[in-house]
Design a protein around this motif. Structure first.
Motif, PDB file in Angstrom:
ATOM      1  N   LEU A   1      49.686 105.237  28.945  1.00 26.41           N
ATOM      2  CA  LEU A   1      50.693 104.565  30.133  1.00 26.41           C
ATOM      3  C   LEU A   1      51.936 104.753  29.903  1.00 26.41           C
ATOM      4  N   VAL A   2      52.566 104.919  31.280  1.00 26.52           N
ATOM      5  CA  VAL A   2      54.146 105.015  31.519  1.00 26.52           C
ATOM      6  C   VAL A   2      54.663 104.157  32.016  1.00 26.52           C
ATOM      7  N   SER A   3      55.546 103.539  31.785  1.00 23.25           N
ATOM      8  CA  SER A   3      55.496 102.042  32.764  1.00 23.25           C
ATOM      9  C   SER A   3      57.244 102.765  32.932  1.00 23.25           C
ATOM     10  N   ARG A   4      57.515 102.497  34.025  1.00 21.67           N
ATOM     11  CA  ARG A   4      58.683 102.521  34.426  1.00 21.67           C
ATOM     12  C   ARG A   4      60.372 102.154  33.630  1.00 21.67           C
ATOM     13  N   LYS A   5      59.938 100.798  33.298  1.00 19.35           N
ATOM     14  CA  LYS A   5      60.689 100.399  32.987  1.00 19.35           C
ATOM     15  C   LYS A   5      60.156 100.442  31.294  1.00 19.35           C
ATOM     16  N   ALA A   6      61.846 100.557  30.700  1.00 22.58           N
ATOM     17  CA  ALA A   6      61.036  99.949  29.197  1.00 22.58           C
ATOM     18  C   ALA A   6      61.446  99.529  28.687  1.00 22.58           C
ATOM     19  N   ILE A   7      60.153  99.243  27.655  1.00 26.46           N
ATOM     20  CA  ILE A   7      59.544  97.444  27.233  1.00 26.46           C
ATOM     21  C   ILE A   7      59.726  97.311  25.665  1.00 26.46           C
ATOM     22  N   THR A   8      60.516  95.986  25.328  1.00 28.80           N
ATOM     23  CA  THR A   8      61.326  96.103  24.069  1.00 28.80           C
ATOM     24  C   THR A   8      59.769  94.879  23.282  1.00 28.80           C
ATOM     25  N   GLY A   9      59.733  95.611  22.074  1.00 32.14           N
ATOM     26  CA  GLY A   9      58.257  95.365  21.430  1.00 32.14           C
ATOM     27  C   GLY A   9      57.142  95.100  21.761  1.00 32.14           C
ATOM     28  N   SER A  10      55.983  95.061  21.301  1.00 33.69           N
ATOM     29  CA  SER A  10      54.401  95.706  21.495  1.00 33.69           C
ATOM     30  C   SER A  10      54.370  95.099  22.789  1.00 33.69           C
ATOM     31  N   PHE A  11      53.689  95.877  23.352  1.00 34.66           N
ATOM     32  CA  PHE A  11      53.036  96.270  25.159  1.00 34.66           C
ATOM     33  C   PHE A  11      51.918  94.742  25.228  1.00 34.66           C
ATOM     34  N   ASP A  12      51.894  94.358  26.564  1.00 35.53           N
ATOM     35  CA  ASP A  12      51.499  92.927  27.063  1.00 35.53           C
ATOM     36  C   ASP A  12      50.145  93.491  28.308  1.00 35.53           C
ATOM     37  N   TRP A  13      48.583  94.056  27.600  1.00 32.87           N
ATOM     38  CA  TRP A  13      48.113  94.827  29.555  1.00 32.87           C
ATOM     39  C   TRP A  13      48.478  93.294  30.420  1.00 32.87           C
ATOM     40  N   ASN A  14      48.507  92.384  30.071  1.00 31.85           N
ATOM     41  CA  ASN A  14      48.562  91.112  31.077  1.00 31.85           C
ATOM     42  C   ASN A  14      49.597  91.540  31.779  1.00 31.85           C
ATOM     43  N   SER A  15      50.542  92.082  31.490  1.00 31.60           N
ATOM     44  CA  SER A  15      51.806  92.986  32.424  1.00 31.60           C
ATOM     45  C   SER A  15      51.500  93.341  33.235  1.00 31.60           C
ATOM     46  N   LEU A  16      50.288  94.235  33.245  1.00 33.53           N
ATOM     47  CA  LEU A  16      50.501  94.936  34.317  1.00 33.53           C
ATOM     48  C   LEU A  16      49.166  94.118  35.592  1.00 33.53           C
ATOM     49  N   LYS A  17      48.763  93.110  35.253  1.00 36.06           N
ATOM     50  CA  LYS A  17      47.960  91.901  36.206  1.00 36.06           C
ATOM     51  C   LYS A  17      49.328  92.089  37.479  1.00 36.06           C
ATOM     52  N   GLY A  18      48.721  92.082  38.690  1.00 33.52           N
ATOM     53  CA  GLY A  18      49.618  92.144  39.722  1.00 33.52           C
ATOM     54  C   GLY A  18      50.605  93.246  40.352  1.00 33.52           C
ATOM     55  N   SER A  19      50.950  94.829  38.782  1.00 36.56           N
ATOM     56  CA  SER A  19      51.449  95.574  39.185  1.00 36.56           C
ATOM     57  C   SER A  19      50.872  96.757  40.030  1.00 36.56           C
ATOM     58  N   THR A  20      52.171  97.512  40.950  1.00 38.76           N
ATOM     59  CA  THR A  20      50.654  98.809  41.116  1.00 38.76           C
ATOM     60  C   THR A  20      51.200 100.250  40.260  1.00 38.76           C
ATOM     61  N   PHE A  21      49.546 100.226  39.483  1.00 35.54           N
ATOM     62  CA  PHE A  21      48.661 101.534  39.058  1.00 35.54           C
ATOM     63  C   PHE A  21      49.028 102.456  39.722  1.00 35.54           C
ATOM     64  N   LEU A  22      49.732 103.548  39.329  1.00 33.85           N
ATOM     65  CA  LEU A  22      49.083 105.266  39.633  1.00 33.85           C
ATOM     66  C   LEU A  22      47.975 105.159  38.802  1.00 33.85           C
ATOM     67  N   GLY A  23      47.152 105.413  39.355  1.00 39.47           N
ATOM     68  CA  GLY A  23      46.043 106.428  38.345  1.00 39.47           C
ATOM     69  C   GLY A  23      45.815 107.709  38.496  1.00 39.47           C
ATOM     70  N   GLN A  24      44.534 108.249  38.317  1.00 45.95           N
ATOM     71  CA  GLN A  24      44.031 110.032  38.027  1.00 45.95           C
ATOM     72  C   GLN A  24      42.486 108.845  39.133  1.00 45.95           C
ATOM     73  N   ARG A  25      41.959 110.723  39.452  1.00 49.90           N
ATOM     74  CA  ARG A  25      41.159 111.242  40.385  1.00 49.90           C
ATOM     75  C   ARG A  25      40.283 110.324  40.590  1.00 49.90           C
ATOM     76  N   LYS A  26      39.577 109.321  40.963  1.00 47.90           N
ATOM     77  CA  LYS A  26      38.714 108.442  41.180  1.00 47.90           C
ATOM     78  C   LYS A  26      37.287 109.483  40.478  1.00 47.90           C
ATOM     79  N   GLY A  27      36.308 108.955  39.458  1.00 54.82           N
ATOM     80  CA  GLY A  27      35.194 109.446  39.036  1.00 54.82           C
ATOM     81  C   GLY A  27      35.375 110.732  37.691  1.00 54.82           C
ATOM     82  N   GLY A  28      36.595 110.828  37.916  1.00 52.38           N
ATOM     83  CA  GLY A  28      36.954 111.992  36.813  1.00 52.38           C
ATOM     84  C   GLY A  28      37.636 111.460  35.128  1.00 52.38           C
ATOM     85  N   MET A  29      36.761 111.922  34.175  1.00 53.26           N
ATOM     86  CA  MET A  29      37.361 111.243  33.097  1.00 53.26           C
ATOM     87  C   MET A  29      38.429 110.329  32.840  1.00 53.26           C
ATOM     88  N   PRO A  30      39.543 111.314  33.150  1.00 51.73           N
ATOM     89  CA  PRO A  30      40.666 110.206  33.109  1.00 51.73           C
ATOM     90  C   PRO A  30      41.252 108.562  33.867  1.00 51.73           C
TER      91      PRO A  30
END
Length: 337
Positions: A120-149
């Motif tokens: 998981l690569v963020s456009r902005k540097a994150i200090t401290g431990s990553f909080d997965w909840n920060s993904l909510k409401g964001s635009t997430f560029l994922g991989q191809r549907k049906g593929g293992m990634p």
């Protein structure tokens, strides 16, 4: 008298020649060609390149013809049509083939990687431990549907109570080869990337690795060497030699430094800076992505199907014994040192 002497001398020379021929070294057996189609050229597959570069396949009498067939669908088409003998691709493709009712099932016989290979690569540097909840409401560029990634990505998001379709703006209609370019051009706040692109972005200051989908989704038969059952039945000795060479490479990778692995595989990535190769290999080695042997255990197989099921890509669970043959990998693990 002279004629008898000449005849005797000739006879002696012929006899000597025949003796030397019969006692001389036997002609070396011709190497058996094995055509491998890999789903992509990736640092994630380091042990495969080590097996070729260090001559481990050659030691087994195998002549490897390695080609890259981009995409799981193209790789599997090449395998089913006889264009290649062995495919290096995600185990999920063998399940898809079975679901389509193939009369000659594709059998997984040697595992290469045992975790997802994306980060998981963020456009902005994150200090401290990553909080997965920060993904909510964001635009997430994922991989191809049906593929293992993508499936491993969605599995991880759901594990952290994030609904991929409702809690974020999920983009997954961009071709695999163009995902990094899309992110670099400004699309998305987060992106799911393989190495070496994740390390490249960090070096360029375009993105920052904040989490590993490989660590989060656990062990599974992520990338596996597979062949049609008919090929394995007719070429069991060749498949065993293949498994032996792979095991030797896996042993070597486990025992070797990141620097030595980098030197061994660098020629396969002529356009990639060696420091980036080192960074990528280190990440994969540190998180245990490279399988230590070719054995595909049932727990990993079940984890794979859990991931597929969570993504809605599994019609029915596939029988482990029907699509996995560990006899070659097990023998290689016992005999190859």
């Amino acid at each position: 008298m002279r004629s008898k002497w000449v005849s005797g001398a000739i006879a002696l020379l012929v006899a000597t020649a025949l003796l030397l021929t019969s006692c001389g070294p036997k002609k070396a057996e011709e190497a058996v060609k094995v055509r491998i189609g890999e789903v992509t050229r990736s640092l994630f597959y380091a042990p495969e390149y080590v097996a070729v570069a260090k001559g481990f396949f050659k030691e087994q009498g195998l002549d490897i013809e390695l080609t890259t067939t981009p995409g799981g669908d193209k790789t599997m088409t090449a395998l089913l049509s006889g264009g290649i003998d062995v495919a290096l691709v995600g185990s999920e493709t063998s399940i898809y083939v079975q679901q389509q009712g193939s009369g000659d099932p594709v059998i997984n016989f040697a595992q290469l990687t045992q975790t997802d290979g994306t980060f998981l690569v963020s456009r902005k540097a994150i200090t401290g431990s990553f909080d997965w909840n920060s993904l909510k409401g964001s635009t997430f560029l994922g991989q191809r549907k049906g593929g293992m990634p993508q499936m491993a990505g969605e599995f991880t998001l759901k594990k952290h109570s994030i609904n991929p379709q409702k809690d974020l703006n999920l983009i997954q209609n961009i071709d695999f080869a163009n995902i990094a370019t899309a992110f670099a051009s400004g699309t998305g706040e987060y992106v799911q990337l393989f190495e070496p692109q994740a390390s490249v972005f960090e070096k360029q200051g375009k993105g920052y690795v904040v989490a590993s989908f490989g660590v989060e989704s656990g062990h599974l038969p992520y990338t596996v060497f597979m062949a049609k059952k008919s090929y394995i039945d007719k070429n069991s000795a060749v498949v065993q030699k293949f498994a032996n060479a792979l095991q030797k490479a896996q042993n070597w990778v486990q025992a070797s430094s990141v620097e030595d692995i980098t030197e061994a595989i660098a020629s396969y990535f002529p356009d990639t800076d060696k420091e980036i190769i080192k960074s990528s290999v280190k990440r994969y080695k540190d998180q245990g992505s490279f399988a230590t042997d070719g054995i595909i255990d049932e727990q990993e197989w079940n984890n794979l199907q859990d991931v597929m099921q969570a993504a809605g890509e599994l019609k029915q669970r596939a029988d482990y014994k029907a699509l996995v043959n560990n006899q070659f990998a097990e023998k290689a693990k016992q005999t190859v040192k």
